[in-house]
Design a protein around this motif. Structure first.
Motif, PDB file in Angstrom:
ATOM      1  N   ILE A  38      37.297  45.352  36.138  1.00 54.56           N
ATOM      2  CA  ILE A  38      35.901  44.277  37.100  1.00 54.56           C
ATOM      3  C   ILE A  38      35.195  45.053  36.484  1.00 54.56           C
ATOM      4  CG2 ILE A  38      35.052  45.351  38.738  1.00 54.56           C
ATOM      5  CD1 ILE A  38      38.248  45.248  40.477  1.00 54.56           C
ATOM      6  N   ILE A  43      32.517  41.801  38.152  1.00 57.26           N
ATOM      7  CA  ILE A  43      33.008  40.770  39.438  1.00 57.26           C
ATOM      8  C   ILE A  43      34.037  41.653  40.007  1.00 57.26           C
ATOM      9  CG2 ILE A  43      33.928  38.595  40.176  1.00 57.26           C
ATOM     10  CD1 ILE A  43      32.418  37.403  37.495  1.00 57.26           C
ATOM     11  N   THR A  46      38.034  40.609  40.702  1.00 55.98           N
ATOM     12  CA  THR A  46      39.038  40.118  39.316  1.00 55.98           C
ATOM     13  C   THR A  46      40.538  40.748  39.499  1.00 55.98           C
ATOM     14  OG1 THR A  46      36.925  40.795  37.992  1.00 55.98           O
ATOM     15  CG2 THR A  46      38.891  41.264  37.129  1.00 55.98           C
ATOM     16  N   THR A  78      37.069  32.106  32.459  1.00 56.72           N
ATOM     17  CA  THR A  78      37.421  33.206  33.123  1.00 56.72           C
ATOM     18  C   THR A  78      37.926  34.724  33.940  1.00 56.72           C
ATOM     19  OG1 THR A  78      38.729  31.654  34.245  1.00 56.72           O
ATOM     20  CG2 THR A  78      36.663  30.925  35.323  1.00 56.72           C
ATOM     21  N   SER A 105      38.616  36.371  36.798  1.00 52.42           N
ATOM     22  CA  SER A 105      37.880  36.641  38.435  1.00 52.42           C
ATOM     23  C   SER A 105      37.479  35.495  39.235  1.00 52.42           C
ATOM     24  CB  SER A 105      36.199  36.406  37.222  1.00 52.42           C
ATOM     25  OG  SER A 105      36.864  37.626  37.086  1.00 52.42           O
ATOM     26  N   HIS A 115      32.827  34.047  34.250  1.00 51.09           N
ATOM     27  CA  HIS A 115      31.704  35.263  34.209  1.00 51.09           C
ATOM     28  C   HIS A 115      30.647  35.646  33.386  1.00 51.09           C
ATOM     29  CE1 HIS A 115      34.798  36.148  30.369  1.00 51.09           C
ATOM     30  NE2 HIS A 115      35.427  35.838  31.306  1.00 51.09           N
TER      31      HIS A 115
END
Length: 130
Positions: A38, A43, A46, A78, A105, A115
């Protein structure tokens, strides 16, 4: 490998054999890699998608201090793939190694989202860019 977190093995962390309960250790690992992912990906949603084979090499006992180390294996579109090692802080004896942990994410509706990260960023790097 960078060791980020230390945990003190307490009575409530023990199995009937008097050693560290594997489920407790996996809980600590999952939380640590989630926080790491994270922070790296920036994000908040996650989540853990995959963990490779888990091999308990040794255990820990009440009063031991263990440390959890994480390395980035690769950045996906991602996801972020990590590996993890847990060892006894004082003896350096390995407790567990997990070769592959994939964190993904998610967007507001639970779908994967890119991300945009391609490398590890440290706090000082982020501050220099502001």
């Amino acid at each position: 490998m960078r060791f980020h977190t230390r945990k003190w093995v307490k009575p409530e962390d023990l199995n009937p054999n008097g050693t560290l309960f594997g489920g407790r250790l996996l809980q600590w690992i999952d939380e640590e890699v989630a926080l790491y992912a994270i922070i790296q990906l920036e994000i908040p949603k996650t989540v853990t998608k995959f963990m490779s084979e888990i091999d308990f090499v040794s255990s820990a006992r009440q009063g031991d201090i263990i440390e959890i180390g994480i390395d980035v294996v690769k950045f996906g579109r991602t996801s972020i793939t990590l590996n993890c090692k847990v060892r006894n802080k004082l003896t350096r004896k390995e407790i567990i190694t997990i070769d592959k942990i994939v964190m993904v994410s998610l967007g507001e509706n639970g779908e994967t989202v890119p991300h945009g990260k391609t490398r590890i960023e440290y706090v000082k790097d982020r501050l220099d860019n502001q």
